[in-house]
Design a protein around this motif. Structure first.
Motif, PDB file in Angstrom:
ATOM      1  N   ARG A  34       0.821  -1.216   0.000  1.00 55.72           N
ATOM      2  CA  ARG A  34       0.000   0.000   0.000  1.00 55.72           C
ATOM      3  C   ARG A  34       0.851   1.262   0.000  1.00 55.72           C
ATOM      4  N   GLU A  35       2.008   1.211   0.631  1.00 58.18           N
ATOM      5  CA  GLU A  35       2.893   2.368   0.606  1.00 58.18           C
ATOM      6  C   GLU A  35       3.428   2.584  -0.811  1.00 58.18           C
ATOM      7  N   ASN A  36       3.771   1.498  -1.496  1.00 56.64           N
ATOM      8  CA  ASN A  36       4.200   1.616  -2.890  1.00 56.64           C
ATOM      9  C   ASN A  36       3.068   2.151  -3.753  1.00 56.64           C
ATOM     10  N   TYR A  37       1.858   1.722  -3.444  1.00 52.69           N
ATOM     11  CA  TYR A  37       0.674   2.198  -4.162  1.00 52.69           C
ATOM     12  C   TYR A  37       0.510   3.708  -3.994  1.00 52.69           C
ATOM     13  N   ARG A  38       0.687   4.190  -2.770  1.00 49.47           N
ATOM     14  CA  ARG A  38       0.585   5.632  -2.518  1.00 49.47           C
ATOM     15  C   ARG A  38       1.639   6.401  -3.302  1.00 49.47           C
ATOM     16  N   GLN A  39       2.851   5.872  -3.297  1.00 48.17           N
ATOM     17  CA  GLN A  39       3.951   6.570  -3.957  1.00 48.17           C
ATOM     18  C   GLN A  39       3.786   6.612  -5.469  1.00 48.17           C
ATOM     19  N   GLU A  40       3.091   5.639  -6.031  1.00 45.33           N
ATOM     20  CA  GLU A  40       2.872   5.620  -7.478  1.00 45.33           C
ATOM     21  C   GLU A  40       2.062   6.828  -7.936  1.00 45.33           C
ATOM     22  N   PHE A  41       1.204   7.359  -7.061  1.00 47.53           N
ATOM     23  CA  PHE A  41       0.437   8.554  -7.425  1.00 47.53           C
ATOM     24  C   PHE A  41       1.361   9.744  -7.667  1.00 47.53           C
ATOM     25  N   LEU A  42       2.471   9.766  -6.949  1.00 42.65           N
ATOM     26  CA  LEU A  42       3.405  10.888  -7.073  1.00 42.65           C
ATOM     27  C   LEU A  42       4.321  10.725  -8.277  1.00 42.65           C
ATOM     28  N   LYS A  43       4.445   9.511  -8.778  1.00 46.34           N
ATOM     29  CA  LYS A  43       5.339   9.238  -9.903  1.00 46.34           C
ATOM     30  C   LYS A  43       4.615   9.251 -11.243  1.00 46.34           C
ATOM     31  N   SER A  44       3.318   8.961 -11.225  1.00 45.97           N
ATOM     32  CA  SER A  44       2.575   8.775 -12.464  1.00 45.97           C
ATOM     33  C   SER A  44       2.162  10.097 -13.095  1.00 45.97           C
ATOM     34  N   ALA A  45       2.385  10.203 -14.381  1.00 51.89           N
ATOM     35  CA  ALA A  45       1.936  11.386 -15.118  1.00 51.89           C
ATOM     36  C   ALA A  45       0.413  11.383 -15.176  1.00 51.89           C
ATOM     37  N   GLY A  46      -0.181  12.538 -14.950  1.00 49.26           N
ATOM     38  CA  GLY A  46      -1.635  12.629 -14.994  1.00 49.26           C
ATOM     39  C   GLY A  46      -2.320  12.118 -13.757  1.00 49.26           C
ATOM     40  N   SER A  47      -1.575  11.900 -12.681  1.00 49.92           N
ATOM     41  CA  SER A  47      -2.166  11.409 -11.441  1.00 49.92           C
ATOM     42  C   SER A  47      -3.167  12.420 -10.879  1.00 49.92           C
ATOM     43  N   PRO A  48      -4.281  11.952 -10.308  1.00 48.31           N
ATOM     44  CA  PRO A  48      -5.264  12.871  -9.730  1.00 48.31           C
ATOM     45  C   PRO A  48      -4.913  13.329  -8.316  1.00 48.31           C
ATOM     46  N   LEU A  49      -3.884  12.730  -7.720  1.00 49.03           N
ATOM     47  CA  LEU A  49      -3.561  13.021  -6.322  1.00 49.03           C
ATOM     48  C   LEU A  49      -2.160  13.599  -6.168  1.00 49.03           C
ATOM     49  N   LYS A  50      -2.045  14.492  -5.184  1.00 46.10           N
ATOM     50  CA  LYS A  50      -0.758  15.057  -4.801  1.00 46.10           C
ATOM     51  C   LYS A  50      -0.393  14.554  -3.398  1.00 46.10           C
ATOM     52  N   GLN A  51       0.778  14.920  -2.937  1.00 45.37           N
ATOM     53  CA  GLN A  51       1.272  14.447  -1.653  1.00 45.37           C
ATOM     54  C   GLN A  51       0.253  14.671  -0.536  1.00 45.37           C
ATOM     55  N   PHE A  56      -5.839  10.920   2.604  1.00 46.44           N
ATOM     56  CA  PHE A  56      -7.271  10.652   2.499  1.00 46.44           C
ATOM     57  C   PHE A  56      -7.570   9.294   1.862  1.00 46.44           C
ATOM     58  N   LEU A  57      -6.525   8.556   1.476  1.00 42.64           N
ATOM     59  CA  LEU A  57      -6.724   7.193   1.002  1.00 42.64           C
ATOM     60  C   LEU A  57      -7.067   6.305   2.194  1.00 42.64           C
ATOM     61  N   ARG A  58      -8.085   5.495   2.040  1.00 39.98           N
ATOM     62  CA  ARG A  58      -8.540   4.659   3.153  1.00 39.98           C
ATOM     63  C   ARG A  58      -8.648   3.206   2.703  1.00 39.98           C
ATOM     64  N   PHE A  59      -8.354   2.307   3.636  1.00 43.99           N
ATOM     65  CA  PHE A  59      -8.351   0.884   3.316  1.00 43.99           C
ATOM     66  C   PHE A  59      -8.976   0.080   4.460  1.00 43.99           C
ATOM     67  N   TYR A 168      -8.170  -1.924  -5.739  1.00 38.24           N
ATOM     68  CA  TYR A 168      -7.918  -0.483  -5.694  1.00 38.24           C
ATOM     69  C   TYR A 168      -8.944   0.285  -6.526  1.00 38.24           C
ATOM     70  N   ASN A 169      -9.021   1.583  -6.277  1.00 40.09           N
ATOM     71  CA  ASN A 169      -9.957   2.445  -6.983  1.00 40.09           C
ATOM     72  C   ASN A 169      -9.370   2.937  -8.306  1.00 40.09           C
ATOM     73  N   PRO A 170     -10.223   3.110  -9.318  1.00 35.00           N
ATOM     74  CA  PRO A 170      -9.759   3.780 -10.541  1.00 35.00           C
ATOM     75  C   PRO A 170      -9.617   5.273 -10.276  1.00 35.00           C
ATOM     76  N   TYR A 171      -8.922   5.964 -11.155  1.00 37.02           N
ATOM     77  CA  TYR A 171      -8.717   7.408 -10.982  1.00 37.02           C
ATOM     78  C   TYR A 171     -10.041   8.168 -10.860  1.00 37.02           C
ATOM     79  N   CYS A 172     -11.087   7.653 -11.477  1.00 41.12           N
ATOM     80  CA  CYS A 172     -12.387   8.339 -11.437  1.00 41.12           C
ATOM     81  C   CYS A 172     -12.944   8.465 -10.022  1.00 41.12           C
ATOM     82  N   ALA A 173     -12.435   7.675  -9.098  1.00 38.05           N
ATOM     83  CA  ALA A 173     -12.891   7.755  -7.708  1.00 38.05           C
ATOM     84  C   ALA A 173     -12.400   9.021  -7.036  1.00 38.05           C
ATOM     85  N   TYR A 174     -11.373   9.657  -7.615  1.00 38.21           N
ATOM     86  CA  TYR A 174     -10.745  10.814  -6.982  1.00 38.21           C
ATOM     87  C   TYR A 174     -11.054  12.135  -7.680  1.00 38.21           C
ATOM     88  N   ALA A 175     -11.286  12.083  -8.983  1.00 39.83           N
ATOM     89  CA  ALA A 175     -11.483  13.328  -9.734  1.00 39.83           C
ATOM     90  C   ALA A 175     -12.214  13.038 -11.040  1.00 39.83           C
TER      91      ALA A 175
END
Length: 204
Positions: A34-51, A56-59, A168-175
């Motif tokens: 899950r930590e790797n999953y969180r970090q992927e948002f910061l690495k991926s181009a076009g990610s809907p989430l910032k640091q 606010f990610l919940r599991f 996991y959620n698709p990007y549409c869950a966030y924006a």
């Protein structure tokens, strides 16, 4: 007699300790995932989430019950079809196979799909996924469904490990503004799969 009872108690205690240790090890492994999953948002181009959004990610808590060795049946004769997406467009897929598994002594099936667009990309040509909805969708989890990812090598000897703790959620869950595949009707389950990612905790 007392000695026999004592030995039985010791054996039970050892077994309980082993099970608890296995559960703890799994929880630690899942948290790393899950930590790797969180970090992927910061690495991926076009990610809907910032640091600042990652908090606010919940599991659901780790639950080894939902890490299931499922049977797998390939569907090599399946015809390509178009899957609906959240932006009203349709994307081309083919059914790669069907997984069968049991939850609470009841058997369920989910279809595995392969994107005809990703097949053409070297890094994703062996990528398949399961989009699904279950009894938690629209309540504790995202109403549009969740996804599970696999590589073709994960399917061995008619089996595959399906770990709903990694759903996991698709990007549409966030924006808004993303095109996310909508789980086909055949992948709607009436069972509550209380594992994996929950609804995003930040108001959109």
């Amino acid at each position: 007699m007392k000695k026999v009872i004592h030995l039985m108690f010791v054996s039970l205690s050892v077994l309980q300790f082993a099970v608890a240790q296995q559960t703890n090890n799994y929880a630690d492994s899942l948290e790393k995932h899950r930590e790797n999953y969180r970090q992927e948002f910061l690495k991926s181009a076009g990610s809907p989430l910032k640091q600042e959004d990652l908090t606010f990610l919940r599991f659901y808590e780790a639950n080894p019950k939902f890490k299931i060795t499922a049977s797998f049946e390939a569907t090599p004769a399946a015809e390509p079809f178009t899957m609906a997406t959240t932006d009203g467009k349709r994307a081309s897929y083919v059914k790669y196979g069907i997984v069968s598994f049991s939850v609470n002594n009841k058997t369920y099936k989910l279809s595995v799909y392969q994107s005809l667009a990703l097949i053409k990309m070297p890094d994703y040509k062996d990528y398949v996924f399961i989009p699904f909805r279950d009894g938690t969708s629209g309540k504790e989890t995202y109403g549009g469904g969740r996804y599970l990812d696999f590589r073709l090598k994960d399917f061995q000897n008619g089996q595959v490990v399906v770990d709903f703790n990694k759903a996991y959620n698709p990007y549409c869950a966030y924006a808004d503004g993303y095109s996310c595949p909508i789980p086909p009707r055949e992948n709607h389950l009436d069972v509550r799969l209380e594992a994996g990612e929950k609804i995003y905790g930040k108001e959109r």
